[in-house]
Design a protein around this motif. Structure first.
Motif, PDB file in Angstrom:
ATOM      1  N   PRO A 141       1.517   2.505  -2.490  1.00 14.93           N
ATOM      2  CA  PRO A 141       0.112   2.221  -2.207  1.00 14.93           C
ATOM      3  C   PRO A 141      -0.755   1.966  -3.441  1.00 14.93           C
ATOM      4  O   PRO A 141      -1.677   2.705  -3.745  1.00 14.93           O
ATOM      5  N   GLN A 194      -0.532   4.711   7.702  1.00 15.99           N
ATOM      6  CA  GLN A 194      -1.457   4.357   6.637  1.00 15.99           C
ATOM      7  C   GLN A 194      -1.625   5.539   5.692  1.00 15.99           C
ATOM      8  O   GLN A 194      -1.474   6.687   6.104  1.00 15.99           O
ATOM      9  N   ASN A 249       1.483   0.765   5.747  1.00 18.11           N
ATOM     10  CA  ASN A 249       2.945   0.729   5.647  1.00 18.11           C
ATOM     11  C   ASN A 249       3.452  -0.235   6.722  1.00 18.11           C
ATOM     12  O   ASN A 249       3.298   0.007   7.910  1.00 18.11           O
ATOM     13  N   ASN A 265       9.787   0.014   5.837  1.00 19.57           N
ATOM     14  CA  ASN A 265      10.237   1.101   4.974  1.00 19.57           C
ATOM     15  C   ASN A 265      10.047   0.713   3.503  1.00 19.57           C
ATOM     16  O   ASN A 265      10.631  -0.267   3.041  1.00 19.57           O
ATOM     17  N   GLN A 304       7.371  -0.536   2.100  1.00 23.48           N
ATOM     18  CA  GLN A 304       6.576  -1.751   1.925  1.00 23.48           C
ATOM     19  C   GLN A 304       5.135  -1.508   2.359  1.00 23.48           C
ATOM     20  O   GLN A 304       4.889  -1.126   3.495  1.00 23.48           O
ATOM     21  N   PHE A 305       4.203  -1.739   1.420  1.00 31.50           N
ATOM     22  CA  PHE A 305       2.786  -1.460   1.653  1.00 31.50           C
ATOM     23  C   PHE A 305       1.929  -2.669   1.302  1.00 31.50           C
ATOM     24  O   PHE A 305       2.220  -3.382   0.341  1.00 31.50           O
ATOM     25  N   CYS A 336       0.595   8.377   6.905  1.00 26.39           N
ATOM     26  CA  CYS A 336       1.984   8.511   6.451  1.00 26.39           C
ATOM     27  C   CYS A 336       2.224   9.928   5.928  1.00 26.39           C
ATOM     28  O   CYS A 336       1.348  10.509   5.284  1.00 26.39           O
TER      29      CYS A 336
END
Length: 85
Positions: A21, A42, A60, A63, A65-66, A84
């Motif tokens: 993030p 999130q 998110n 897996n 990946q943001f 999250c």
């Protein structure tokens, strides 16, 4: 939401997908213009200014990946998915 709905990325923008993030995390891939993404959860992270304002919320989308919520049209300035863990 739980990732079942796909939300559009800001029009005319290709968005970097990061491994965490914040912009200091590595770029995993880039979403093409017109892409839509699921939001599984999130979390707070680096503050980013984008098409939909300035926020520290990161989405998110898979897996590890943001994407910044500043580029996802959620219709809200707050959480639209679980935080999250």
């Amino acid at each position: 939401m739980g990732g079942s709905a796909y939300l559009p990325i800001a029009p005319g923008v290709s968005v970097n997908v990061r491994s965490g993030p914040g912009t200091h995390f590595s770029i995993v891939r880039t979403l093409v213009v017109g892409a839509s993404v699921p939001i599984y959860c999130q979390c707070p992270g680096e503050t980013v200014s984008g098409t939909y304002g300035t926020t520290n919320l990161w989405d998110n989308i898979a897996n590890g990946q943001f994407v910044s919520d500043a580029y996802v049209h959620t219709g809200s300035d707050g959480y639209v998915a679980p935080q999250c863990s």
